[in-house]
Scaffold this motif. Structure first.
Motif, PDB file in Angstrom:
ATOM      1  N   TYR A 108       0.822  -1.310  -0.007  1.00 47.39           N
ATOM      2  CA  TYR A 108      -0.109  -0.079  -0.028  1.00 47.39           C
ATOM      3  C   TYR A 108       0.997   1.402   0.043  1.00 47.39           C
ATOM      4  N   ARG A 113      -1.228   4.207  -1.879  1.00 44.96           N
ATOM      5  CA  ARG A 113      -2.438   4.356  -1.275  1.00 44.96           C
ATOM      6  C   ARG A 113      -2.288   4.572   0.271  1.00 44.96           C
ATOM      7  N   THR A 127      -5.377  -0.794   9.395  1.00 35.60           N
ATOM      8  CA  THR A 127      -6.759  -0.631   9.142  1.00 35.60           C
ATOM      9  C   THR A 127      -7.217  -0.807   7.491  1.00 35.60           C
ATOM     10  N   GLN A 128      -6.642  -0.076   6.820  1.00 29.68           N
ATOM     11  CA  GLN A 128      -7.443  -0.158   5.141  1.00 29.68           C
ATOM     12  C   GLN A 128      -6.764  -1.556   4.638  1.00 29.68           C
ATOM     13  N   ARG A 131      -9.287  -3.951   6.003  1.00 37.18           N
ATOM     14  CA  ARG A 131     -10.864  -3.903   5.519  1.00 37.18           C
ATOM     15  C   ARG A 131     -10.763  -4.373   4.065  1.00 37.18           C
ATOM     16  N   ASP A 132      -9.789  -4.100   3.090  1.00 37.22           N
ATOM     17  CA  ASP A 132      -9.623  -4.462   1.922  1.00 37.22           C
ATOM     18  C   ASP A 132      -9.583  -5.876   1.626  1.00 37.22           C
ATOM     19  N   ASP A 310     -12.664   2.833  13.131  1.00 33.78           N
ATOM     20  CA  ASP A 310     -12.057   3.052  11.717  1.00 33.78           C
ATOM     21  C   ASP A 310     -12.091   1.862  11.080  1.00 33.78           C
TER      22      ASP A 310
END
Length: 313
Positions: A108, A113, A127-128, A131-132, A310
């Motif tokens: 990322y 990203r 976190t991202q 989630r992805d 989040d």
């Protein structure tokens, strides 16, 4: 009578005849794991190689023995993990014949990203990718090794915790779990996080590891290691954590109570080189492992809760 003898005796007295405290905790966790697998279509287990995820994986193996664990494992790799832990993760996955999904924070950062933090800590960048990975795998239930005794935010968490379409957690929208009845209903795009060892303590974890003879990464055991002092913690000398001006590298007998991202995880001085000694040491501790050794949780009292809202675990 030693501290370990006292802990063992207390376990039997608390649980009453026929079922020890560890037996009861194990039975509850296995029940939760089986309930989730029965109710959800595509569960996954977060597995980092740390002691709590190792225990949850062991419980999953017990839940479905003699068959294989019927779901994959997922690791959100910050790129700053201890090499010994990554090696242990891969050995464990191979031994159990599991499918490993990896969400890489480094990828990322490489494609823009995510941006590297000024302090170099990557734990908050998970976190991202998490989630992805849940979305990409179409996972409707995610097992984790969080325990209520670790942190105030985790103490608020239900065993089956609903996440919205963005993976976010609302602490005001908690479902009742009376009589061990778990509500897994969710809308398309939503999922749940499931915590089979919510009611365990750090001492329970170590006593269970001792009883079951569960293998762990070597960092959990005391040894002479090169470290430096920062913010009241001993930091490992690694590629990703280097001393600043005025911080002296010394050799100390230390061990890790948690083995997360090396850029925010400290060690504790200890001579506990085996599990029996660790059980005795943890029995005397007045701080949770996160409170004692995780720099990212010291940012504010609400640091963990903010990340959970989040979408962090």
């Amino acid at each position: 009578m030693t501290l370990i003898d006292i802990a063992s005796l207390t376990d039997e007295l608390d649980a009453g005849p026929g079922l020890s405290t560890l037996d009861a905790l194990e039975a509850e966790a296995i029940h939760i794991i089986r309930e989730v697998v029965a109710e959800f279509e595509r569960p996954v287990l977060l597995f980092s190689g740390g002691k709590d995820s190792v225990v949850v994986l062991h419980l999953a193996a017990r839940a479905f023995a003699p068959g294989r664990i019927p779901f994959p494992v997922l690791h959100v790799d910050t790129g700053h993990n201890f090499p010994e832990v990554i090696a242990f993760r891969d050995e464990t996955v191979a031994r159990l014949g599991l499918r490993l999904e990896v969400a890489s924070v480094q990828s990322y950062i490489d494609d823009g990203r995510l941006a590297e933090r000024p302090d170099g800590t990557r734990n908050t960048l998970q976190t991202q990718p998490l989630r992805d990975a849940i979305t990409a795998g179409k996972h409707d239930a995610v097992f984790g090794g969080a325990r209520r005794d670790e942190d105030k935010a985790r103490a608020k968490e239900r065993i089956i915790s609903l996440r919205d379409e963005f993976g976010q957690w609302d602490p005001r929208n908690q479902r009742p779990e009376l009589w061990s009845l778990y509500n897994g209903r969710h809308l398309p795009g939503q999922h749940v996080r499931a915590f089979p060892i919510s009611n365990w303590t750090e001492l329970d974890i170590w006593r269970y590891i001792a009883r079951e003879n569960i293998a762990l990464p070597p960092l959990y055991f005391a040894a002479d290691r090169e470290v430096f002092r920062r913010d009241g913690m001993w930091w490992a000398v690694t590629e990703h954590s280097q001393p600043r001006e005025g911080e002296e590298i010394v050799t100390r007998s230390v061990r890790y109570r948690t083995v997360g991202d090396s850029s925010c995880t400290g060690a504790v001085e200890s001579d506990a080189a085996d599990i029996a000694a660790i059980v005795a040491e943890v029995a005397q501790s007045t701080l949770t492992e996160r409170g004692a050794t995780r720099a990212d949780d010291r940012i504010s009292e609400a640091a963990m809760e903010d990340r959970k809202k989040d979408g962090y675990f």
